[in-house]
Design an enzyme around this catalytic site. Sequence first.
Site, PDB file in Angstrom:
ATOM      1  N   GLN A  55       1.989  -6.049  -3.163  1.00  0.00           N
ATOM      2  CA  GLN A  55       2.425  -6.147  -1.771  1.00  0.00           C
ATOM      3  C   GLN A  55       3.731  -5.355  -1.577  1.00  0.00           C
ATOM      4  O   GLN A  55       3.951  -4.417  -2.309  1.00  0.00           O
ATOM      5  CB  GLN A  55       2.575  -7.614  -1.328  1.00  0.00           C
TER       6      GLN A  55
ATOM      7  N   GLY B  62      -4.639  -4.277  -3.818  1.00  0.00           N
ATOM      8  CA  GLY B  62      -5.615  -3.232  -4.122  1.00  0.00           C
ATOM      9  C   GLY B  62      -4.820  -1.991  -4.469  1.00  0.00           C
ATOM     10  O   GLY B  62      -4.185  -1.398  -3.599  1.00  0.00           O
ATOM     11  N   HIS B  63      -4.778  -1.644  -5.745  1.00  0.00           N
ATOM     12  CA  HIS B  63      -3.960  -0.517  -6.214  1.00  0.00           C
ATOM     13  C   HIS B  63      -4.877   0.617  -6.657  1.00  0.00           C
ATOM     14  O   HIS B  63      -5.662   0.466  -7.587  1.00  0.00           O
ATOM     15  CB  HIS B  63      -3.056  -0.969  -7.369  1.00  0.00           C
TER      16      HIS B  63
ATOM     17  N   ASP C 136       0.811  -1.228   0.000  1.00  0.00           N
ATOM     18  CA  ASP C 136       0.000   0.000   0.000  1.00  0.00           C
ATOM     19  C   ASP C 136       0.842   1.274   0.000  1.00  0.00           C
ATOM     20  O   ASP C 136       0.443   2.305   0.545  1.00  0.00           O
ATOM     21  CB  ASP C 136      -0.970   0.018   1.204  1.00  0.00           C
TER      22      ASP C 136
ATOM     23  N   LYS D 246       1.751   2.189  -5.010  1.00  0.00           N
ATOM     24  CA  LYS D 246       2.308   1.633  -6.262  1.00  0.00           C
ATOM     25  C   LYS D 246       1.401   1.915  -7.457  1.00  0.00           C
ATOM     26  O   LYS D 246       1.874   2.281  -8.528  1.00  0.00           O
ATOM     27  CB  LYS D 246       2.511   0.106  -6.108  1.00  0.00           C
TER      28      LYS D 246
END
Length: 421
Positions: free
Chosen positions: A222, A39-40, A12, A15
């Site tokens: 990650q 989750g980007h 988080d 990225k």
Amino acid sequence: MNTVLVGSQWGDEGKGKIIDFLMESHDAVVRSQGGNNAGHTVEIGSEKFVLHLVPSGILRKGKTCIIGHGTVIDPVSLVKEINGLESRGVKTKGRLFVSDRAHVVMPYHRNLDAGRETAAKGKMIGTTKRGIGPTYGDKIARVGLRTHDLLNIPLMEEKIKERVSEVNQLCRLKGWKTVSAAAIIKEYKAAAAVLKPYICDTIAKIHGLLENKKSMLFEGAQGTFLDIDCGTYPYVTSSNTTSGGACTGSGLPPNAVKNVIGTLKAYTTRVGEGPFATESNLLSDLLHEMGREFGATTGRARRCGWFDAVLVRFATRINGVTELALTNLDGLDQLKEIKLCVAYRLNGKMIHYPPASIEQLARCKPVYKTFKGWQKDTSQCLQFGRLPIEARTYLRAIEEFSGAKLSIISVGPRREQTFFP
Ligand code: GDP
Ligand code: IMO
Ligand code: MG
């Protein structure tokens, strides 16, 4: 020129936002590990997108997007993600390519993930419950299904029946939820029909791009301290999140990598359990009150803490980081004082690296250097020279203690709140 981008902390780091920013100057984007545990977030104008398995570069028109063989794919979730993008006007056909060698996440993987977490009681990992660990487990045990199996329905049915009978035996023994092979087959046949045009040999695709001198951006998922080997084991994910994973998970030769970008926040966050030396309730409360630091995948509140240069320096070394991309500087705007961890104290000695044992890591006491806060809004500062002097001093210290230069700074979630210092 091919660039690998990794997270230098516990995920988080921003990225997705940095990938979106850098895609302007790249032809293709590749995911090489992880699955829909990621989750980007990308914010463009008033629109917000959260990508899970589809590379964040999909939001740049016409760019090629590849999901490599090192990822794990939940076909039902991927179909949902593709449909969600298409319904918002993002075209995926003919530019999204899914490896035929990637492992498939099954409903029984999710059940095993949840079952293990519940059974672990006080020792739970705090996974995303997306079935990631059990899917990689089956891959290593050589009993998994791969995406090419979705293209051969009779074979897929046979493999699912075989695995379900084995997995259900274990579930009955443990008192966990069992699954129906027939129901899975029905659901996966439907997903396979949608995914068929996307599934292909992505190694050939990547090597075609290399031969044509196209530039690729490898989007890590990650972060370094969630890496299965180098992270805070067992409180990690089940893939290599470090830069080597970009090669093993896609077929990119290591000598084709020019740059490695380490993404980091101006502070530290972590979702899930595990040691966190610089954790701070003050910072968690402040950021949560601002409505920030809630997980993009599970919505869980992220644990927050001071910048940990011991961890980032380790990340810089093992990833071969050539430049740093720092996000969320604006998160510190209100603080009077800002702490930066420069070393740990363990058993009366100063150490400058994270120990392998989490029992030892949990006993490490951070040694802080304290900086004066700037207490000014930085979210509109789009040049290094425009930042308050205290913020510049803090950023220079991050470079010094992390062992790499800052090449991108982000002061807000939107694409335009980003600059090259
Ligand atoms: P990722 O998993 O590394 O892509 O990061 P996430 O999207 O899970 O979390 C990063 C969060 O920070 C998201 O909500 C982003 O919109 C947000 N973000 C990224 N950069 C900045 C920044 O510079 N300032 C602010 N305020 N938010 C940012
Ligand atoms: P992005 O790509 C932050 C964490 C989970 C848990 C551990 C294991 O958005 O940075 P898993 O479901 O992978 O078996 O969970 O890893 N985790 C993440 N934390 N960002 C992520 O992805 C994460 N993906 C997994 O919270 O602690
Ligand atoms: Mg995330």
